[in-house]
Motif scaffolding. Structure first.
Motif: not given
Length: 285
Positions: A19, A21, A55, A182, A223-225, A227, A231-232, A252-253
């Protein structure tokens, strides 16, 4: 062994799910940490996600011009800092690039490939999904270039939806294609679980299909998480030239890492059926 500059050596390849940002300083610090760890671990090629520096958008349906991620020039000090940290590691990363064209600032989804010796190649995203064209300009081509890990090309997320993009790089001699993403879950038909999401299935499908049809090594970061409204997916992976997933992450990362002889694997895949050589371009319309 992969032959690079006349010298044969094995390659360690890693695709990152992580992730990043809007905070440029924090993103740079995180990127430098991942690059330093890759360097200590003997990674030869590290592909970071799109939006590593600054990001990505928060909304794909109706993004506003004032929501453009922090933009960098092509020679920004943040990019130079990653190059300095990379040393012998070949690193691909994504960011929003600002360029003045016809007297006005234009913004591009951009990727850069670099080592401690400097920039090796660049790409501006050509294909734009949903409302992205409201805030970004489009790139106009695909370029393969030589690196310490062999001839390579880059794409940015939605580019991989179009077979012509990967094919253009393969025809230009790329043995490895890095696709920096992303890539979010569906914004119109959300699933309760990421693995059941339509975009999750397509993300994996395109990775394997583009690798197999071009018989190249495909290195897919993401990407994860969360923004904003997006939701990536994560799901970073390295795919062999037969379309087989050699290593992957979850949502997850993490790093998807393999040890691979790229030249040998590509040559072996093309020994009996050579898709590029056996094309019938005279029949295509």
């Amino acid at each position: 062994m992969t032959t690079i500059g006349g010298v044969s050596r094995p390659l360690r390849i890693a695709a990152a799910a992580a992730h990043f940002g809007r905070d440029l300083d924090r993103g740079l610090e995180k990127a430098l940490g991942i690059v330093a760890a890759a360097r200590r671990g003997g990674i030869d090629l590290l592909v970071l996600p799109h939006g590593t520096l600054g990001g990505y958008l928060s909304d794909l349906e109706d993004p506003r011009s004032d929501e453009v991620p922090p933009a960098l020039s092509a020679d920004a000090p943040q990019i130079a800092a990653v190059a300095a940290a990379a040393g012998p590691v070949t690193v691909c990363l994504g960011y929003t690039e600002v360029d003045v064209l016809h007297g006005y600032p234009c913004y591009f989804s951009a990727a850069v490939c670099l080592t401690g010796d400097g920039v090796l190649g660049r790409h501006r995203k050509v294909h734009q999904p949903a409302g992205e064209a409201k805030v970004f300009s489009a790139g106009d081509g695909f370029t393969a270039f030589d690196t310490p890990v062999g001839r390579l090309g880059m794409l940015i997320d939605y580019d991989k939806t179009f077979p012509e993009a990967g094919r253009s790089l393969a025809l230009a001699g790329a043995r490895t294609i890095a696709c920096l993403s992303a890539w979010p879950a569906s914004v119109t038909d959300r699933a309760s679980r990421l693995l059941a999401d339509r975009q999750s299935r397509l993300f994996d499908l395109y990775d394997s299909a583009r690798a197999a049809e071009n018989q190249v090594v495909w290195v897919s970061s993401n990407q994860t998480g969360i923004q904003g409204n997006l939701r990536f997916l994560g799901q970073a992976k390295v795919v062999g030239p037969g379309g087989d997933v050699l290593a992957r992450t979850g949502s997850k990362g993490a790093l998807a890492e393999v040890r691979l002889d790229v030249e040998h694997e590509v040559t072996r895949a093309r020994r009996t059926l050579h898709h590029l050589a056996e094309r019938r371009s005279d029949t295509y319309r």
